[in-house]
Design a protein around this motif. Structure first.
Motif, PDB file in Angstrom:
ATOM      1  N   UNK A 131      23.080 -13.808  70.152  1.00 50.36           N
ATOM      2  CA  UNK A 131      23.516 -12.022  69.130  1.00 50.36           C
ATOM      3  C   UNK A 131      22.717 -11.003  70.049  1.00 50.36           C
ATOM      4  N   UNK A 132      21.487 -10.560  70.327  1.00 48.38           N
ATOM      5  CA  UNK A 132      20.738  -9.861  70.695  1.00 48.38           C
ATOM      6  C   UNK A 132      19.522 -10.112  72.122  1.00 48.38           C
ATOM      7  N   UNK A 133      18.998  -9.420  72.276  1.00 46.75           N
ATOM      8  CA  UNK A 133      17.448  -9.646  72.986  1.00 46.75           C
ATOM      9  C   UNK A 133      16.725  -8.381  73.002  1.00 46.75           C
ATOM     10  N   UNK A 134      15.438  -8.924  72.919  1.00 52.57           N
ATOM     11  CA  UNK A 134      13.997  -8.138  73.507  1.00 52.57           C
ATOM     12  C   UNK A 134      13.720  -8.450  74.093  1.00 52.57           C
ATOM     13  N   UNK A 135      12.913  -7.784  74.779  1.00 54.09           N
ATOM     14  CA  UNK A 135      11.748  -7.820  75.643  1.00 54.09           C
ATOM     15  C   UNK A 135      11.024  -6.338  75.094  1.00 54.09           C
ATOM     16  N   UNK A 136       9.896  -6.367  75.756  1.00 53.93           N
ATOM     17  CA  UNK A 136       8.474  -6.031  76.150  1.00 53.93           C
ATOM     18  C   UNK A 136       7.897  -5.623  77.420  1.00 53.93           C
ATOM     19  N   UNK A 137       7.510  -4.139  77.766  1.00 56.34           N
ATOM     20  CA  UNK A 137       7.202  -3.958  78.908  1.00 56.34           C
ATOM     21  C   UNK A 137       5.950  -3.393  78.721  1.00 56.34           C
ATOM     22  N   UNK A 138       4.814  -3.956  79.020  1.00 56.24           N
ATOM     23  CA  UNK A 138       3.699  -4.431  78.686  1.00 56.24           C
ATOM     24  C   UNK A 138       3.136  -2.672  79.503  1.00 56.24           C
ATOM     25  N   UNK A 139       3.709  -2.706  80.861  1.00 55.57           N
ATOM     26  CA  UNK A 139       3.001  -1.461  81.717  1.00 55.57           C
ATOM     27  C   UNK A 139       3.921  -0.143  81.106  1.00 55.57           C
ATOM     28  N   UNK A 140       3.349   0.497  79.957  1.00 61.91           N
ATOM     29  CA  UNK A 140       4.277   1.788  79.177  1.00 61.91           C
ATOM     30  C   UNK A 140       4.058   1.896  77.636  1.00 61.91           C
ATOM     31  N   UNK A 141       4.229   0.293  77.902  1.00 57.93           N
ATOM     32  CA  UNK A 141       4.041  -0.018  75.862  1.00 57.93           C
ATOM     33  C   UNK A 141       5.299   0.372  75.343  1.00 57.93           C
ATOM     34  N   UNK A 142       6.684  -0.683  76.472  1.00 57.20           N
ATOM     35  CA  UNK A 142       8.257  -0.203  76.238  1.00 57.20           C
ATOM     36  C   UNK A 142       8.706  -1.718  75.462  1.00 57.20           C
ATOM     37  N   UNK A 143       8.980  -1.260  74.184  1.00 55.16           N
ATOM     38  CA  UNK A 143      10.491  -1.715  74.085  1.00 55.16           C
ATOM     39  C   UNK A 143      11.472  -2.183  74.470  1.00 55.16           C
ATOM     40  N   UNK A 144      12.517  -2.989  74.634  1.00 56.76           N
ATOM     41  CA  UNK A 144      13.398  -2.776  75.065  1.00 56.76           C
ATOM     42  C   UNK A 144      14.059  -3.940  74.127  1.00 56.76           C
ATOM     43  N   UNK A 145      15.561  -3.540  74.126  1.00 61.15           N
ATOM     44  CA  UNK A 145      16.402  -4.336  72.909  1.00 61.15           C
ATOM     45  C   UNK A 145      17.858  -3.908  73.101  1.00 61.15           C
ATOM     46  N   UNK A 146      19.187  -4.903  72.995  1.00 58.55           N
ATOM     47  CA  UNK A 146      20.283  -4.735  73.596  1.00 58.55           C
ATOM     48  C   UNK A 146      21.482  -5.908  72.479  1.00 58.55           C
ATOM     49  N   UNK A 147      21.994  -5.688  71.612  1.00 60.05           N
ATOM     50  CA  UNK A 147      22.897  -6.013  71.153  1.00 60.05           C
ATOM     51  C   UNK A 147      24.381  -6.688  71.803  1.00 60.05           C
ATOM     52  N   UNK A 148      24.379  -7.972  71.229  1.00 57.26           N
ATOM     53  CA  UNK A 148      25.471  -9.011  72.130  1.00 57.26           C
ATOM     54  C   UNK A 148      26.446  -9.183  71.860  1.00 57.26           C
ATOM     55  N   UNK A 149      26.179  -9.361  70.237  1.00 54.77           N
ATOM     56  CA  UNK A 149      27.523  -9.604  69.389  1.00 54.77           C
ATOM     57  C   UNK A 149      28.556  -8.400  68.603  1.00 54.77           C
ATOM     58  N   UNK A 150      29.262  -7.881  69.805  1.00 59.59           N
ATOM     59  CA  UNK A 150      29.947  -6.878  68.686  1.00 59.59           C
ATOM     60  C   UNK A 150      30.470  -7.029  67.385  1.00 59.59           C
ATOM     61  N   UNK A 151      29.962  -7.523  66.321  1.00 54.82           N
ATOM     62  CA  UNK A 151      30.449  -7.636  65.190  1.00 54.82           C
ATOM     63  C   UNK A 151      30.270  -6.474  63.868  1.00 54.82           C
ATOM     64  N   UNK A 152      30.009  -5.588  64.602  1.00 54.60           N
ATOM     65  CA  UNK A 152      29.630  -4.453  62.878  1.00 54.60           C
ATOM     66  C   UNK A 152      27.843  -4.618  62.805  1.00 54.60           C
ATOM     67  N   UNK A 153      27.357  -5.408  63.181  1.00 54.05           N
ATOM     68  CA  UNK A 153      25.643  -5.499  62.504  1.00 54.05           C
ATOM     69  C   UNK A 153      24.544  -4.749  64.387  1.00 54.05           C
ATOM     70  N   UNK A 154      23.719  -3.959  63.586  1.00 52.59           N
ATOM     71  CA  UNK A 154      23.487  -3.849  65.199  1.00 52.59           C
ATOM     72  C   UNK A 154      21.980  -4.619  65.005  1.00 52.59           C
ATOM     73  N   UNK A 155      21.351  -4.762  65.985  1.00 54.80           N
ATOM     74  CA  UNK A 155      20.630  -5.758  66.951  1.00 54.80           C
ATOM     75  C   UNK A 155      19.337  -4.614  66.323  1.00 54.80           C
ATOM     76  N   UNK A 156      18.740  -5.620  65.900  1.00 55.52           N
ATOM     77  CA  UNK A 156      16.707  -4.795  65.421  1.00 55.52           C
ATOM     78  C   UNK A 156      15.471  -5.684  66.068  1.00 55.52           C
ATOM     79  N   UNK A 157      14.864  -4.635  66.658  1.00 57.07           N
ATOM     80  CA  UNK A 157      13.864  -5.515  66.845  1.00 57.07           C
ATOM     81  C   UNK A 157      12.907  -5.043  66.383  1.00 57.07           C
ATOM     82  N   UNK A 158      11.698  -5.937  65.384  1.00 57.87           N
ATOM     83  CA  UNK A 158      10.894  -5.591  64.757  1.00 57.87           C
ATOM     84  C   UNK A 158       9.466  -6.046  65.272  1.00 57.87           C
TER      85      UNK A 158
END
Length: 165
Positions: A74-101
């Motif tokens: 239902x979701x994915x997240x990854x850490x880009x160390x060069x820039x300290x960026x966190x990426x997140x995607x919601x893979x399930x359009x079910x009315x809930x928002x995917x969040x990376x803690x």
């Protein structure tokens, strides 16, 4: 070690409560409010550490190659160390928002919410301390604060080079 023990105790308590509710023994327990801190629900299973590149997904922007993270159905997240960026995607359009803690080993906690309705990747730009470590997990949340699915934590990753800490 005590933090792991505390999390384990909470997981067993939740499991026991669910079994009692399923059996109809604890009908009044269903009136208890749902927890609002997803970090209190993070378990030991569910997520799998992988390299996430975003290839093959119909999304507006994708994380760079070498971005390390976790995924679920239902979701994915990854850490880009060069820039300290966190990426997140919601893979399930079910009315809930995917969040990376996102947690650091120096005590900072952040949340990075994906765009609604599985509409592509979101990049959250952070500025972590160099020479420290980050870990992250996924959860689903409604705008009213209600929580749904929660993944396991990722391994710890270095903010200096993206390697495991």
């Amino acid at each position: 070690m005590s933090k792991v023990l505390g999390i384990t105790k909470r997981v067993f308590a939740v499991a026991a409560g669910v079994m009692l509710l399923g059996a109809g023994v604890a009908g009044t327990a269903s009136a208890a409010p749902a927890p609002t801190d997803p970090r209190s629900l993070v378990g030991a299973g569910g997520g799998e550490a992988v390299k996430v590149s975003g290839e093959g997904m119909a999304v507006a922007a994708t994380p760079p190659a070498g971005c390390v993270g976790i995924y679920t159905s239902w979701g994915a997240t990854c850490f880009q160390w060069d820039g300290d960026d966190q990426w997140v995607v919601d893979l399930d359009a079910n009315g809930w928002t995917t969040v990376a803690g996102v947690d650091t080993n120096y005590g900072k906690e952040r949340d990075c919410a994906a765009p609604a309705a599985a509409d592509g990747w979101k990049e959250c730009k952070y500025d972590h301390r160099e020479g420290t470590c980050v870990r992250f997990f996924l959860y689903e949340k409604k705008s009213n604060g209600t929580l749904n699915r929660v993944s396991a934590y990722s391994p710890w990753y270095s903010t200096s080079n993206g390697a495991r800490c």
